[in-house]
Design a protein around this motif. Sequence first.
Motif, mmCIF file in Angstrom:
data_model
loop_
_atom_site.group_PDB
_atom_site.id
_atom_site.type_symbol
_atom_site.label_atom_id
_atom_site.label_comp_id
_atom_site.label_asym_id
_atom_site.label_seq_id
_atom_site.Cartn_x
_atom_site.Cartn_y
_atom_site.Cartn_z
ATOM 1 N N PRO A 12 35.133 43.058 37.742
ATOM 2 C CA PRO A 12 36.472 43.250 39.063
ATOM 3 C C PRO A 12 36.116 42.762 40.215
ATOM 4 O O PRO A 12 34.936 42.646 40.587
ATOM 5 N N PHE A 13 37.048 42.152 40.946
ATOM 6 C CA PHE A 13 36.541 41.733 42.248
ATOM 7 C C PHE A 13 35.642 42.756 42.949
ATOM 8 O O PHE A 13 36.163 43.635 43.431
ATOM 9 N N GLY A 14 34.793 41.847 43.584
ATOM 10 C CA GLY A 14 33.729 42.657 44.655
ATOM 11 C C GLY A 14 32.774 43.504 43.718
ATOM 12 O O GLY A 14 31.905 43.919 44.391
ATOM 13 N N LYS A 15 32.890 43.834 42.483
ATOM 14 C CA LYS A 15 31.895 44.375 41.901
ATOM 15 C C LYS A 15 30.646 43.551 41.864
ATOM 16 O O LYS A 15 30.705 42.405 41.515
ATOM 17 N N THR A 31 25.766 34.261 41.568
ATOM 18 C CA THR A 31 26.987 33.405 41.108
ATOM 19 C C THR A 31 28.212 34.453 40.921
ATOM 20 O O THR A 31 28.267 35.725 40.962
ATOM 21 N N ASP A 32 29.313 33.690 40.758
ATOM 22 C CA ASP A 32 30.320 34.373 40.442
ATOM 23 C C ASP A 32 30.675 34.869 39.107
ATOM 24 O O ASP A 32 29.941 34.250 38.317
ATOM 25 N N GLY A 65 31.874 39.978 41.460
ATOM 26 C CA GLY A 65 32.719 39.884 40.438
ATOM 27 C C GLY A 65 33.995 39.269 41.195
ATOM 28 O O GLY A 65 34.212 39.402 42.202
ATOM 29 N N ILE A 66 34.718 38.410 40.575
ATOM 30 C CA ILE A 66 35.889 37.639 40.996
ATOM 31 C C ILE A 66 37.208 37.958 40.565
ATOM 32 O O ILE A 66 38.245 37.766 40.618
ATOM 33 N N THR A 112 41.599 29.741 45.420
ATOM 34 C CA THR A 112 40.966 30.634 46.390
ATOM 35 C C THR A 112 41.293 32.209 46.519
ATOM 36 O O THR A 112 42.363 32.330 45.591
ATOM 37 N N PHE A 113 40.715 32.734 47.167
ATOM 38 C CA PHE A 113 40.980 34.419 46.868
ATOM 39 C C PHE A 113 42.538 34.400 47.569
ATOM 40 O O PHE A 113 42.859 33.849 48.717
ATOM 41 N N PRO A 114 43.310 35.246 47.015
ATOM 42 C CA PRO A 114 44.406 35.960 47.859
ATOM 43 C C PRO A 114 44.316 36.508 48.983
ATOM 44 O O PRO A 114 43.266 37.004 49.261
ATOM 45 N N PRO A 115 45.042 36.574 50.055
ATOM 46 C CA PRO A 115 44.935 37.145 51.211
ATOM 47 C C PRO A 115 44.536 38.610 51.450
ATOM 48 O O PRO A 115 43.676 39.227 51.983
ATOM 49 N N GLU A 116 44.871 39.504 50.241
ATOM 50 C CA GLU A 116 44.356 40.891 50.199
ATOM 51 C C GLU A 116 43.016 40.805 49.790
ATOM 52 O O GLU A 116 42.324 41.701 50.343
ATOM 53 N N GLU A 117 42.615 40.118 49.026
ATOM 54 C CA GLU A 117 41.085 39.816 48.703
ATOM 55 C C GLU A 117 40.385 39.251 49.578
ATOM 56 O O GLU A 117 39.204 39.667 50.016
#
Length: 187
Positions: free
Chosen positions: A96-99, A90-91, A132-133, A149-154
């Motif tokens: 933090p993003f990706g953790k 799950t999200d 992580g999101i 949605t995820f931003p371009p860098e993510e």
Amino acid sequence: MKFLIAGLGNIGPEYMLTRHNAGFMVVDRLAAQHGFSFSTNRLAYTAEWRHKGKIIHLIKPTTYMNLSGRAVSSYLKQFSIPTENLLVITDDKDLPFGKLRLKPKGSAGGHNGLRSIDEVLGTQEYARLRFGIGNDFSKGRQVDFVLGTFPPEELAELPDHLDRAGEAVLSFCTSGLQHTMNFFNQK
């Protein structure tokens, strides 16, 4: 030995790349990398995969997030899989993003998919892999953030994080919960 891997998300193209669909994304990435596909079945998209002598059943509930417990319970029973061989992906907005954070049990922590599973199974004693999101949203904007949605860098970094989550799933099935927690929770 059999396992049930439940990637949580919402069905429909409008949710496809939203943060709340991180669980779907992890199992979709596994399918793409290892050459298997999902079929439409009762309450979920399903796939079966054999890896190192293990039978791994993957599901993406089609019940929408808030009723995920119905699909998880149904497939645990159908395949006679004990809850100790269940992994829910799950999200998590508190990471933090990706953790990644693998836990053997725990509360729903405000996540409606986990809450549904807890209620239907009558326990919180099952493994969950939290993806992580991040939480870059202003007060009162949590729903918009999670369903955004995820931003371009993510998005550019997302495949690497999904690959790592897929590795954690495989490790859970082949090396066990404790080893997988020790390795993946440290990164």
